[in-house]
Design an enzyme around this catalytic site. Structure first.
Site, short mmCIF file in Angstrom:
data_model
loop_
_atom_site.label_atom_id
_atom_site.label_comp_id
_atom_site.label_asym_id
_atom_site.label_seq_id
_atom_site.Cartn_x
_atom_site.Cartn_y
_atom_site.Cartn_z
N GLY A 122 0.85 -1.19 0.00
CA GLY A 122 0.00 0.00 0.00
C GLY A 122 0.88 1.24 0.00
N GLY A 190 24.50 -8.76 20.38
CA GLY A 190 23.39 -8.07 21.04
C GLY A 190 22.70 -8.98 22.04
N GLY A 192 20.09 -8.52 23.76
CA GLY A 192 18.75 -7.98 24.02
C GLY A 192 17.75 -9.12 24.00
N VAL A 193 16.51 -8.77 23.71
CA VAL A 193 15.44 -9.76 23.82
C VAL A 193 15.57 -10.87 22.76
CG1 VAL A 193 13.00 -9.91 24.38
CG2 VAL A 193 14.07 -7.68 24.25
N GLU A 213 27.88 -8.41 23.72
CA GLU A 213 27.03 -7.25 23.99
C GLU A 213 27.90 -6.00 24.17
OE1 GLU A 213 23.74 -6.26 24.34
OE2 GLU A 213 24.60 -4.35 24.98
N GLY A 281 18.73 -4.61 17.63
CA GLY A 281 17.61 -3.69 17.59
C GLY A 281 16.93 -3.66 16.23
N ARG A 282 15.85 -2.93 16.16
CA ARG A 282 15.06 -2.88 14.93
C ARG A 282 14.84 -1.42 14.51
NH1 ARG A 282 12.79 -7.57 13.50
NH2 ARG A 282 10.98 -6.64 12.51
N HIS A 454 -4.00 -21.44 46.65
CA HIS A 454 -2.84 -22.21 47.12
C HIS A 454 -2.93 -23.63 46.58
CE1 HIS A 454 0.32 -23.64 49.73
NE2 HIS A 454 -0.45 -24.69 50.01
P1 FAD Z 1 4.60 -5.51 12.24
O1 FAD Z 1 4.24 -6.69 13.05
O2 FAD Z 1 6.00 -5.37 11.81
O3 FAD Z 1 3.65 -5.55 10.97
C1 FAD Z 1 3.75 -4.65 9.93
C2 FAD Z 1 3.17 -5.27 8.67
O4 FAD Z 1 3.03 -4.27 7.68
C3 FAD Z 1 4.05 -6.36 8.06
O5 FAD Z 1 3.27 -7.44 7.66
C4 FAD Z 1 4.66 -5.66 6.85
O6 FAD Z 1 5.03 -6.55 5.82
C5 FAD Z 1 3.49 -4.79 6.44
N1 FAD Z 1 3.86 -3.64 5.60
C6 FAD Z 1 4.88 -2.78 5.75
N2 FAD Z 1 4.82 -1.82 4.80
C7 FAD Z 1 3.75 -2.10 4.04
C8 FAD Z 1 3.16 -1.46 2.92
N3 FAD Z 1 3.65 -0.33 2.41
N4 FAD Z 1 2.05 -2.03 2.39
C9 FAD Z 1 1.53 -3.16 2.90
N5 FAD Z 1 2.02 -3.78 3.97
C10 FAD Z 1 3.12 -3.26 4.53
N6 FAD Z 1 6.68 -8.44 20.93
C11 FAD Z 1 5.98 -8.84 22.00
O7 FAD Z 1 5.17 -8.07 22.51
N7 FAD Z 1 6.14 -10.09 22.53
C12 FAD Z 1 7.02 -10.98 22.01
O8 FAD Z 1 7.14 -12.10 22.51
C13 FAD Z 1 7.78 -10.58 20.89
N8 FAD Z 1 8.65 -11.45 20.34
C14 FAD Z 1 9.37 -11.05 19.25
C15 FAD Z 1 10.31 -11.93 18.73
C16 FAD Z 1 11.09 -11.56 17.66
C17 FAD Z 1 12.10 -12.54 17.10
C18 FAD Z 1 10.91 -10.27 17.07
C19 FAD Z 1 11.72 -9.85 15.88
C20 FAD Z 1 9.98 -9.38 17.58
C21 FAD Z 1 9.22 -9.75 18.69
N9 FAD Z 1 8.28 -8.90 19.26
C22 FAD Z 1 7.58 -9.27 20.37
C23 FAD Z 1 8.04 -7.54 18.71
C24 FAD Z 1 6.77 -7.55 17.84
O9 FAD Z 1 6.90 -8.51 16.82
C25 FAD Z 1 6.51 -6.18 17.25
O10 FAD Z 1 6.51 -5.22 18.28
C26 FAD Z 1 5.17 -6.14 16.55
O11 FAD Z 1 5.11 -7.09 15.52
C27 FAD Z 1 4.89 -4.75 15.98
O12 FAD Z 1 3.64 -4.77 15.37
P2 FAD Z 1 3.27 -3.77 14.18
O13 FAD Z 1 1.86 -4.07 13.85
O14 FAD Z 1 3.64 -2.39 14.55
O15 FAD Z 1 4.22 -4.15 12.96
P1 NAI Z 2 17.09 -4.98 21.78
O1 NAI Z 2 17.01 -3.52 21.74
O2 NAI Z 2 16.27 -5.74 22.74
O3 NAI Z 2 18.60 -5.43 22.09
C1 NAI Z 2 19.66 -5.07 21.28
C2 NAI Z 2 20.95 -5.25 22.06
O4 NAI Z 2 22.04 -5.13 21.18
C3 NAI Z 2 21.14 -4.20 23.16
O5 NAI Z 2 21.50 -4.83 24.36
C4 NAI Z 2 22.25 -3.32 22.61
O6 NAI Z 2 23.05 -2.75 23.63
C5 NAI Z 2 23.03 -4.32 21.77
N1 NAI Z 2 23.81 -3.72 20.70
C6 NAI Z 2 23.45 -2.72 19.86
N2 NAI Z 2 24.42 -2.47 18.97
C7 NAI Z 2 25.43 -3.35 19.24
C8 NAI Z 2 26.70 -3.60 18.67
N3 NAI Z 2 27.14 -2.90 17.63
N4 NAI Z 2 27.46 -4.56 19.21
C9 NAI Z 2 27.02 -5.31 20.26
N5 NAI Z 2 25.83 -5.11 20.85
C10 NAI Z 2 25.04 -4.14 20.34
O7 NAI Z 2 16.86 -5.47 20.28
P2 NAI Z 2 16.54 -6.90 19.68
O8 NAI Z 2 16.93 -7.97 20.62
O9 NAI Z 2 17.11 -6.87 18.32
O10 NAI Z 2 14.97 -6.88 19.59
C11 NAI Z 2 14.31 -5.88 18.80
C12 NAI Z 2 12.99 -5.52 19.39
O11 NAI Z 2 12.08 -6.58 19.29
C13 NAI Z 2 13.10 -5.15 20.85
O12 NAI Z 2 13.00 -3.76 20.95
C14 NAI Z 2 11.94 -5.80 21.51
O13 NAI Z 2 11.05 -4.83 21.96
C15 NAI Z 2 11.28 -6.64 20.44
N6 NAI Z 2 11.23 -8.01 20.92
C16 NAI Z 2 10.43 -8.31 21.97
C17 NAI Z 2 10.38 -9.58 22.50
C18 NAI Z 2 9.54 -9.83 23.69
O14 NAI Z 2 8.72 -9.00 24.02
N7 NAI Z 2 9.69 -10.96 24.36
C19 NAI Z 2 11.17 -10.67 21.93
C20 NAI Z 2 12.03 -10.24 20.85
C21 NAI Z 2 12.02 -8.96 20.37
#
Ligand code: FAD
Ligand code: NAI
Length: 475
Positions: A122, A190, A192-193, A213, A281-282, A454
């Site tokens: 879109g 990294g 992180g999560v 890290e 990070g993202r 409990h």
């Molecule tokens: P997204 O889920 O990224 O969805 C965006 C959608 O828009 C995608 O389908 C994309 O393809 C589509 N899109 C983009 N541009 C366009 C366009 N121009 N036209 C049409 N479609 C488009 N969060 C948690 O709360 N709990 C977790 O356990 C957790 N685990 C995670 C594990 C991993 C490995 C990762 C990477 C992330 C995790 N997250 C978790 C983070 C979570 O996935 C995101 O915060 C969440 O998906 C964000 O939702 P959103 O709707 O903003 O975007």
């Molecule tokens: P993050 O922000 O959680 O962790 C990234 C880590 O990488 C940080 O500790 C940072 O200090 C480190 N880092 C950054 N640059 C670096 C470098 N050059 N060298 C070494 N370390 C470096 O990001 P992550 O793990 O990629 O996850 C992305 C997002 O997805 C998070 O913000 C989180 O909110 C979401 N997520 C949530 C989950 C959940 O809710 N359980 C699970 C997985 C992702």
């Protein structure tokens, strides 16, 4: 002729599809556009969360935890299992079918709520009479006009400079969820999560995992008492975690990946691994959205600029989820989606950023809501602390899972709960009680006076609340 809608949502991740459903529930005509496809080119709504995030990672965490249990913990229960073997393709296949069920569930919800779904990209075309002209580029191109647009295009993984993801050796969260054979040595950049969750998955399946890290403190975002416990436990499980590193120029060949780095003491080191997960990070995802065409304002890091109500600089254009400021969490995206749909309908949608829980699904799980001890100290807040260990909880002992504790911090004067931090079994579920209490601005005494069944793990939360008043009973 362009198809007219009250609301067009771009992106069907947890932010977008939930916003679309809420808008439809409120009586609006709604379309949702999403470009995610299965390998066969079919629509795969659900975004990062469903396809390469929350859902598949939790499927792999569960499977790998089962493997860990059968290999290392069943014997304690008197259950002897011989000849355990791992069928990785079945394990990955199960994860894929969990994802597929979720994709199909969302398509069903679109139908049920009379939301028109468009599979494709879109983008903004122009502001027109009656709203915004939006183009869909896909197998069936379409033109839409929307009174309101909700941008929910999410985020994508950040690569190290000069080291693009190839998803074979250099893995983002996507490739890290489908490694075809368990690597002997796996590197993670990294802690992180993503790094800790997916690092745990592959360690449990047999990889020798090293996490590098940059920050000097492990899990700097968490309460440091919790972070210390997590570091101790994860290290004991066999994950090598090195903090305070500076990564050099990574070299990737068909055989291995070499990661040169300087450690915290300033010594040059080198890590050679079979594959490398880069989880640093993202970044917000607005590629191909036509941001420039309509002058949608982005900040210097590429996030869509929004106010507290998720309004952008364009009239009737809203943005939610990972593409805007705030924590990148599925439940945060969902709450913003609901609030925006309600605001469009003239209601008063609201998101309380102070009570958004964070969870890390390692074993033990880590979960928190509100401020941590270092934040409260830095803010000069006078507070009381109560902690209670799972070791002293009957249910945890019965489960054989006694690692960790619950820590509650409450205002010294008013007793209002300011933060709850849990490391331990089912922390992801236990944190809900804390979120509820904080949402109602409750006191630690409220938790302490509530009857908890409990024997349950939730009694640990009650005991920690009693400990705030120094009257815990079971220690
Ligand atoms: P997204 O889920 O990224 O969805 C965006 C959608 O828009 C995608 O389908 C994309 O393809 C589509 N899109 C983009 N541009 C366009 C366009 N121009 N036209 C049409 N479609 C488009 N969060 C948690 O709360 N709990 C977790 O356990 C957790 N685990 C995670 C594990 C991993 C490995 C990762 C990477 C992330 C995790 N997250 C978790 C983070 C979570 O996935 C995101 O915060 C969440 O998906 C964000 O939702 P959103 O709707 O903003 O975007
Ligand atoms: P993050 O922000 O959680 O962790 C990234 C880590 O990488 C940080 O500790 C940072 O200090 C480190 N880092 C950054 N640059 C670096 C470098 N050059 N060298 C070494 N370390 C470096 O990001 P992550 O793990 O990629 O996850 C992305 C997002 O997805 C998070 O913000 C989180 O909110 C979401 N997520 C949530 C989950 C959940 O809710 N359980 C699970 C997985 C992702």
């Amino acid at each position: 002729m362009a198809k007219q809608f009250d609301v067009v949502v771009i992106g069907a991740g947890p932010g977008g599809y939930i916003a679309a459903i809420r808008a439809a529930q409120l009586g609006m005509s709604v379309a949702c556009i999403d470009d995610w496809s299965t390998a066969a080119g079919k629509p795969a709504p659900g975004g990062t969360c469903t396809n390469v995030g929350c859902i598949p990672s939790k499927a792999l965490l569960q499977s790998s935890e089962n493997y860990e249990q059968v290999n290392h913990h069943f014997a304690e229960h008197g259950i002897e299992v011989k000849g355990v073997s791992l069928k990785l393709d079945t394990l990955i296949g199960r994860k894929d079918s969990v994802v597929k069920q979720n994709n199909e569930g969302i398509l069903y919800l679109f139908k049920k709520n009379k939301i028109t779904f468009f599979h494709g990209k879109g983008s903004f075309v122009a502001q027109v009479d009656g709203g915004w002209s939006i183009k869909v580029d896909g197998a069936t191109p379409d033109d839409l006009v929307a009174k309101h647009v909700i941008v929910a295009t999410g985020s994508k993984p950040r690569a190290l400079p000069g080291l693009p993801f190839d998803e074979t050796k250099i893995l983002s969260n996507d490739g890290a969820l489908r490694i075809p054979t368990v690597p002997k040595k796996l590197g993670v950049i990294g802690a992180g999560v993503v790094g800790l969750e997916l690092g745990s998955v592959w360690r449990r399946l047999g990889a020798d995992v090293t996490v590098l890290e940059a920050m000097p403190d492990f899990l700097a975002v968490a309460d440091q008492q919790v972070a210390k416990e997590a570091l101790k436990v994860l290290t004991k499980q066999g994950m090598k975690i090195v903090t305070g590193v500076k990564i050099g120029t990574v070299k990737s060949t068909a055989k291995s990946v070499t990661v040169p780095y300087t450690d915290a003491a300033g010594t040059e080191q080198s890590l050679v691994v079979d594959a490398l997960i880069v989880s640093i990070g993202r970044i917000p995802h607005t590629d191909g959205l036509g941001v420039d065409v309509v002058s949608l304002k982005l900040d210097e890091r590429g996030f869509v600029v929004v106010d507290a109500d998720c309004k952008t600089n364009l009239s009737n254009v809203w943005a939610i989820g990972d593409v805007v400021r705030g924590p990148m969490l599925a439940h945060k995206a969902e709450e913003e989606g609901v609030a925006v749909a309600e605001r469009i309908a003239g209601q008063h949608g609201h998101v309380n950023f102070a009570t958004i829980p964070s969870v890390i699904y390692t074993s033990p799980e880590i979960a928190w809501v509100g401020r941590n001890e270092q934040q409260l100290k830095a803010a000069g807040v006078n507070f009381k602390v109560g902690t209670f260990p799972f070791m002293a909880n009957g249910r945890a002992r019965a489960l054989g899972d006694t690692t960790g504790f619950v820590k509650i911090m409450a205002d010294a004067k008013t007793d209002e709960v300011l933060g709850v931090h849990i490391i331990g079994p089912m922390a992801s579920e236990l944190i809900s009680e804390a979120v509820t209490i904080m949402e109602f601005r409750g006191a630690s005494e409220d938790i302490a006076r509530i009857c908890h069944a409990h024997p349950t793990l939730s009694e640990t939360v009650k005991e920690a609340a009693l400990a705030v008043d120094q009257r815990t009973r079971n220690m």
